[in-house]
Design a protein around this motif. Structure first.
Motif, PDB file in Angstrom:
ATOM      1  N   ILE A  54     111.815 -66.458  47.130  1.00  0.00           N
ATOM      2  CA  ILE A  54     112.120 -66.476  45.701  1.00  0.00           C
ATOM      3  C   ILE A  54     113.289 -65.526  45.466  1.00  0.00           C
ATOM      4  CG2 ILE A  54     111.250 -65.997  43.373  1.00  0.00           C
ATOM      5  CD1 ILE A  54     108.414 -66.487  44.518  1.00  0.00           C
ATOM      6  N   SER A  55     114.356 -66.021  44.845  1.00  0.00           N
ATOM      7  CA  SER A  55     115.487 -65.166  44.538  1.00  0.00           C
ATOM      8  C   SER A  55     116.139 -65.650  43.246  1.00  0.00           C
ATOM      9  CB  SER A  55     116.489 -65.138  45.700  1.00  0.00           C
ATOM     10  OG  SER A  55     117.376 -64.039  45.562  1.00  0.00           O
ATOM     11  N   HIS A  56     117.255 -65.058  42.894  1.00  0.00           N
ATOM     12  CA  HIS A  56     117.853 -65.323  41.582  1.00  0.00           C
ATOM     13  C   HIS A  56     119.326 -65.677  41.730  1.00  0.00           C
ATOM     14  CE1 HIS A  56     119.434 -61.048  41.523  1.00  0.00           C
ATOM     15  NE2 HIS A  56     118.482 -60.964  42.420  1.00  0.00           N
ATOM     16  N   PRO A  57     119.955 -66.179  40.661  1.00  0.00           N
ATOM     17  CA  PRO A  57     121.331 -66.677  40.767  1.00  0.00           C
ATOM     18  C   PRO A  57     122.327 -65.689  41.340  1.00  0.00           C
ATOM     19  CG  PRO A  57     120.355 -67.481  38.742  1.00  0.00           C
ATOM     20  CD  PRO A  57     119.352 -66.533  39.349  1.00  0.00           C
ATOM     21  N   ASN A  58     122.195 -64.412  41.052  1.00  0.00           N
ATOM     22  CA  ASN A  58     123.158 -63.450  41.584  1.00  0.00           C
ATOM     23  C   ASN A  58     123.200 -63.461  43.105  1.00  0.00           C
ATOM     24  OD1 ASN A  58     125.063 -61.176  41.183  1.00  0.00           O
ATOM     25  ND2 ASN A  58     123.470 -60.012  42.242  1.00  0.00           N
ATOM     26  N   VAL A  59     122.078 -63.760  43.728  1.00  0.00           N
ATOM     27  CA  VAL A  59     122.013 -63.837  45.187  1.00  0.00           C
ATOM     28  C   VAL A  59     122.493 -65.198  45.691  1.00  0.00           C
ATOM     29  CG1 VAL A  59     120.427 -63.874  47.169  1.00  0.00           C
ATOM     30  CG2 VAL A  59     120.178 -62.121  45.389  1.00  0.00           C
ATOM     31  N   LEU A  60     122.112 -66.261  45.000  1.00  0.00           N
ATOM     32  CA  LEU A  60     122.279 -67.616  45.516  1.00  0.00           C
ATOM     33  C   LEU A  60     123.557 -68.316  45.052  1.00  0.00           C
ATOM     34  CD1 LEU A  60     118.561 -68.692  45.041  1.00  0.00           C
ATOM     35  CD2 LEU A  60     119.667 -67.976  47.163  1.00  0.00           C
ATOM     36  N   ASN A  61     124.205 -67.799  44.010  1.00  0.00           N
ATOM     37  CA  ASN A  61     125.434 -68.415  43.504  1.00  0.00           C
ATOM     38  C   ASN A  61     126.659 -67.910  44.257  1.00  0.00           C
ATOM     39  OD1 ASN A  61     124.012 -69.810  41.589  1.00  0.00           O
ATOM     40  ND2 ASN A  61     124.717 -68.602  39.853  1.00  0.00           N
ATOM     41  N   ALA A  62     127.590 -68.809  44.560  1.00  0.00           N
ATOM     42  CA  ALA A  62     128.855 -68.414  45.188  1.00  0.00           C
ATOM     43  C   ALA A  62     129.997 -69.235  44.604  1.00  0.00           C
ATOM     44  CB  ALA A  62     128.781 -68.576  46.702  1.00  0.00           C
ATOM     45  N   ALA A  63     130.012 -69.361  43.261  1.00  0.00           N
ATOM     46  CA  ALA A  63     131.093 -70.061  42.549  1.00  0.00           C
ATOM     47  C   ALA A  63     131.219 -71.510  43.018  1.00  0.00           C
ATOM     48  CB  ALA A  63     132.402 -69.290  42.696  1.00  0.00           C
ATOM     49  N   MET A  64     132.282 -71.845  43.721  1.00  0.00           N
ATOM     50  CA  MET A  64     132.480 -73.215  44.190  1.00  0.00           C
ATOM     51  C   MET A  64     131.595 -73.548  45.395  1.00  0.00           C
ATOM     52  SD  MET A  64     134.730 -74.863  42.335  1.00  0.00           S
ATOM     53  CE  MET A  64     135.433 -76.133  43.391  1.00  0.00           C
ATOM     54  N   LEU A  65     130.963 -72.522  45.988  1.00  0.00           N
ATOM     55  CA  LEU A  65     130.163 -72.720  47.191  1.00  0.00           C
ATOM     56  C   LEU A  65     128.677 -72.544  46.888  1.00  0.00           C
ATOM     57  CD1 LEU A  65     132.314 -70.621  49.697  1.00  0.00           C
ATOM     58  CD2 LEU A  65     132.509 -73.050  49.179  1.00  0.00           C
ATOM     59  N   TYR A  66     127.861 -73.232  47.631  1.00  0.00           N
ATOM     60  CA  TYR A  66     126.409 -73.063  47.564  1.00  0.00           C
ATOM     61  C   TYR A  66     125.846 -73.586  48.864  1.00  0.00           C
ATOM     62  CZ  TYR A  66     126.273 -78.045  46.745  1.00  0.00           C
ATOM     63  OH  TYR A  66     126.429 -79.400  46.897  1.00  0.00           O
ATOM     64  N   TRP A  67     124.551 -73.362  49.094  1.00  0.00           N
ATOM     65  CA  TRP A  67     123.922 -73.854  50.312  1.00  0.00           C
ATOM     66  C   TRP A  67     122.535 -74.373  49.970  1.00  0.00           C
ATOM     67  CZ3 TRP A  67     126.466 -74.255  54.880  1.00  0.00           C
ATOM     68  CH2 TRP A  67     125.725 -74.683  55.984  1.00  0.00           C
ATOM     69  N   PRO A  68     122.236 -75.630  50.256  1.00  0.00           N
ATOM     70  CA  PRO A  68     120.903 -76.161  49.940  1.00  0.00           C
ATOM     71  C   PRO A  68     119.842 -75.542  50.832  1.00  0.00           C
ATOM     72  CG  PRO A  68     122.195 -77.775  51.174  1.00  0.00           C
ATOM     73  CD  PRO A  68     123.123 -76.643  50.870  1.00  0.00           C
ATOM     74  N   LEU A  69     118.838 -74.945  50.219  1.00  0.00           N
ATOM     75  CA  LEU A  69     117.745 -74.290  50.938  1.00  0.00           C
ATOM     76  C   LEU A  69     116.429 -74.818  50.373  1.00  0.00           C
ATOM     77  CD1 LEU A  69     119.252 -70.692  50.850  1.00  0.00           C
ATOM     78  CD2 LEU A  69     119.015 -72.114  52.885  1.00  0.00           C
ATOM     79  N   PRO A  70     115.778 -75.726  51.060  1.00  0.00           N
ATOM     80  CA  PRO A  70     114.607 -76.401  50.493  1.00  0.00           C
ATOM     81  C   PRO A  70     113.411 -75.498  50.232  1.00  0.00           C
ATOM     82  CG  PRO A  70     114.909 -76.991  52.807  1.00  0.00           C
ATOM     83  CD  PRO A  70     116.133 -76.247  52.392  1.00  0.00           C
ATOM     84  N   ASN A  71     113.335 -74.356  50.900  1.00  0.00           N
ATOM     85  CA  ASN A  71     112.185 -73.469  50.689  1.00  0.00           C
ATOM     86  C   ASN A  71     112.544 -72.231  49.870  1.00  0.00           C
ATOM     87  OD1 ASN A  71     113.759 -72.409  52.809  1.00  0.00           O
ATOM     88  ND2 ASN A  71     112.001 -71.309  53.668  1.00  0.00           N
ATOM     89  N   VAL A  72     113.635 -72.318  49.100  1.00  0.00           N
ATOM     90  CA  VAL A  72     114.056 -71.206  48.243  1.00  0.00           C
ATOM     91  C   VAL A  72     113.917 -71.615  46.779  1.00  0.00           C
ATOM     92  CG1 VAL A  72     115.985 -69.740  47.540  1.00  0.00           C
ATOM     93  CG2 VAL A  72     115.624 -70.264  49.965  1.00  0.00           C
ATOM     94  N   LEU A  73     113.308 -70.742  45.982  1.00  0.00           N
ATOM     95  CA  LEU A  73     113.144 -70.983  44.549  1.00  0.00           C
ATOM     96  C   LEU A  73     114.195 -70.180  43.789  1.00  0.00           C
ATOM     97  CD1 LEU A  73     109.258 -70.909  44.182  1.00  0.00           C
ATOM     98  CD2 LEU A  73     110.766 -72.870  44.520  1.00  0.00           C
ATOM     99  N   TYR A  74     114.975 -70.898  42.971  1.00  0.00           N
ATOM    100  CA  TYR A  74     116.109 -70.355  42.208  1.00  0.00           C
ATOM    101  C   TYR A  74     115.562 -69.942  40.836  1.00  0.00           C
ATOM    102  CZ  TYR A  74     120.953 -70.853  40.225  1.00  0.00           C
ATOM    103  OH  TYR A  74     122.185 -70.692  39.630  1.00  0.00           O
ATOM    104  N   VAL A  75     115.350 -68.639  40.629  1.00  0.00           N
ATOM    105  CA  VAL A  75     114.647 -68.145  39.452  1.00  0.00           C
ATOM    106  C   VAL A  75     115.534 -67.161  38.693  1.00  0.00           C
ATOM    107  CG1 VAL A  75     112.582 -66.961  38.599  1.00  0.00           C
ATOM    108  CG2 VAL A  75     112.438 -68.433  40.630  1.00  0.00           C
ATOM    109  N   GLU A  76     115.791 -67.439  37.431  1.00  0.00           N
ATOM    110  CA  GLU A  76     116.614 -66.572  36.586  1.00  0.00           C
ATOM    111  C   GLU A  76     115.970 -65.184  36.462  1.00  0.00           C
ATOM    112  OE1 GLU A  76     118.198 -64.641  33.075  1.00  0.00           O
ATOM    113  OE2 GLU A  76     116.111 -65.305  33.372  1.00  0.00           O
ATOM    114  N   GLY A  77     116.803 -64.152  36.274  1.00  0.00           N
ATOM    115  CA  GLY A  77     116.336 -62.770  36.323  1.00  0.00           C
ATOM    116  C   GLY A  77     115.229 -62.422  35.349  1.00  0.00           C
TER     117      GLY A  77
END
Length: 419
Positions: free
Chosen positions: A91-114
Motif C-alpha cells: 500500500i502506497s500513495h501517489p507521491n511514491v508511485l507517480n513519475a509524471a509521464m512514467l509509471y509502472w503497472p504493479l498488480p499487487n500495489v494499492l494506490y491510496v491518496e494521502g
C-alpha cells in the motif's frame, strides 16, 4: 543417481526432465533402486501459500518535504517495485508511485491518496480492491487553451493505447488560482487554492452526472522562475509543487471519499544540459497526467468502517504487517496511528538514508522502530519478517538470552514478581 520427487497428484503419470542428469517423476509407481531417494509432498504440508494470509506492507514518503528518495519525480518508484516483489500486498500513495509521464503497472500495489491513507491507518476507513474505476477528469479554467488541449490529448492517448476508463471531463466554472509557498517553520512546501468551491462543484458534477468513482485533477500552477527551479532540477531542495497538490487531493477525498490524485499544468521549462536523473521524468512531456490516470484506474475504493457496507476482501489497518518510513518523517497521522495501535502494531522500519527537512525521528516520538541504513536493508528486514523470522537473528549477536517474564503464575492467576 536418479532423484524421484513424489509431489502433487495433479501431475500423475507425467515426467519432467531437467538437464541431462536429473529425472523427476511425479506420483507414478516406480521401482526404486537403493540409490534412489523419494520425497513425498507430505513432508511439506504447508508449502502452499494459501495456508498463510497475505503479507501487507505500507510504504510512506511524505510529500513536499525534500526526501532524499521520493522527493523528486517518482524516484521512490524503484523502491516500491522492489518491495512489491517481496510482499503480497503493498500500500502506497501517489507521491511514491507517480513519475509524471512514467509509471509502472504493479498488480499487487494499492494506490491510496494521502488523506485516505491516514484514515485507513487510524482504522476509520477500509480499502476495497476493485477491478477498475470510472475516472473523471477536472481541468482548471485557468489553463490556457493550448495547454488544455495537450492534457485532453494525453487523456485520449491513455484511453486508446492503454484502455483506461477515463469517461468524461469538466472545466471548473472559475479559475482555481493555485498558490504555493514554503512553510518557514517546517521547511516543507504547502499552499492553497483561492476558489475551492469551484473545484468541489466540478467534482460533484462528474460524480452525480457521470457516476465516476475516481477523480483526476489538473490545476494551473504559477510558472516558477527558472532560477527558483534550479535546485530541484539538480536533485536538491524540495518539490515546490507537491505540498499544495496534497492540499487539493485531500480536499476532494475528504469531501467525496473516493480516490483522487492531482497533476499540475505548467509551461514547459527550457532545455537544460545538466539535469539530475531523479528530476528528469517531469521534463519529457507536456503534462504530468499519465501516471495519475494509470494509478486511479485501479485504485481501491474507500469504505467507512461504520457504514455497514464492508464487503468481503476489504483490507483493514489490522492487516498491515510492516510500515516503511524515512527516518525523520515519522510524525504524520498515518505513521503515528500505525505505531500507536493497541490491537495490532505493525513492524515500523525507519530508513536512515532517506532524510527530509523534518525532524520527527522514532526516538523523539517514542516510537519503537527497526532502524536500517537504506532501502536495501529494509527489503531484507521485510523478507525475514514475512518468512516468520526475527530480523535480528540475521545479525551477528542479534539475539540475546531469553528473558524471564516480569509476571509469574500464581494459583492460576498472574502475579507480578516486581515490587
Amino acid at each position: 543417481m536418479a532423484l524421484h520427487l513424489h509431489l502433487c497428484s495433479s501431475f500423475s503419470g507425467q515426467e519432467l526432465v531437467l538437464g541431462r542428469r536429473w529425472k523427476h517423476s511425479f506420483p507414478k509407481k516406480t521401482t526404486q533402486s537403493p540409490n534412489q531417494l523419494s520425497i513425498s509432498c507430505g513432508t511439506f504440508p504447508f508449502s502452499n501459500t494459501k495456508f498463510r494470509r497475505p503479507y501487507t506492507s505500507v510504504m510512506i514518503v511524505p510529500t513536499g518535504v525534500g526526501a532524499s528518495i521520493g522527493g523528486f519525480a517518482g524516484d521512490a518508484l524503484p523502491v516500491a517495485r522492489t518491495l512489491a516483489s517481496v510482499v503480497d500486498c503493498l500500500i502506497s500513495h501517489p507521491n511514491v508511485l507517480n513519475a509524471a509521464m512514467l509509471y509502472w503497472p504493479l498488480p499487487n500495489v494499492l494506490y491510496v491518496e494521502g488523506h485516505a491513507l491516514d484514515r485507513f491507518a487510524q482504522g476509520s476507513w477500509a480499502l476495497q480492491p476493485i477491478h477498475r474505476n470510472k475516472v473523471g477528469l477536472v481541468l482548471d479554467a485557468g489553463i490556457e487553451e493550448e495547454l488544455r488541449i495537450r492534457h485532453l490529448q494525453v487523456a485520449d492517448a491513455t484511453r486508446a493505447s492503454l484502455g483506461l476508463p477515463v469517461v468524461e471531463y469538466v472545466v471548473t466554472d472559475t479559475p482555481l488560482q493555485v498558490e504555493k509557498w514554503v512553510d518557514h517553520r517546517s521547511g516543507q512546501s504547502t499552499g492553497r487554492i483561492r476558489h475551492p468551491d469551484s473545484l468541489l462543484r466540478a467534482v460533484h458534477t462528474l460524480v452525480n452526472h457521470s457516476q465516476v468513482n475516481a477523480i483526476a485533477v489538473v490545476g494551473r500552477f504559477p510558472d516558477d522562475d527558472v532560477k527558483e527551479m534550479e535546485d530541484y532540477r539538480q536533485g536538491k531542495g524540495i518539490d515546490l509543487l507537491a505540498g499544495v497538490e496534497a492540499v487539493i487531493s485531500h480536499l476532494i477525498v475528504k469531501e467525496f471519499q473516493i480516490p483522487c490524485a492531482h497533476a499540475p499544468a505548467l509551461s514547459p521549462l527550457p532545455l537544460t544540459l545538466s539535469l539530475c536523473p531523479r528530476s528528469a521524468a517531469e521534463e519529457i512531456g507536456y503534462t504530468f497526467l499519465p501516471c495519475v490516470l494509470a494509478g486511479l484506474c485501479n485504485a481501491p475504493q474507500y469504505v467507512a468502517k461504520d457504514s455497514g457496507t464492508l464487503g468481503q476482501g476489504c483490507i483493514l489497518a489490522s492487516d498491515v504487517d510492516s510500515v516503511v518510513i524515512p527516518i525523520d518523517a515519522c510524525g504524520g497521522e498515518g505513521t503515528l496511528a500505525f505505531a500507536r495501535s493497541l490491537r495490532h502494531k505493525p513492524l515500523i522500519i525507519a530508513v536512515e538514508e532517506n532524510q527530509t527537512v523534518l525532524d520527527d525521528t522514532p526516538d523523539k516520538l517514542g516510537i519503537k522502530a527497526v532502524k536500517v541504513s537504506n532501502y536495501w536493508e529494509a527489503v531484507g528486514v521485510i523478507a525475514a519478517h514475512k518468512a516468520g523470522v526475527d530480523p535480528n537473528s540475521l545479525r551477528r549477536n542479534g539475539i540475546n538470552n531469553i528473558r524471564l517474564s516480569s509476571v509469574s503464575p500464581c494459583n492460576g492467576y498472574l502475579a507480578s514478581n516486581t515490587v
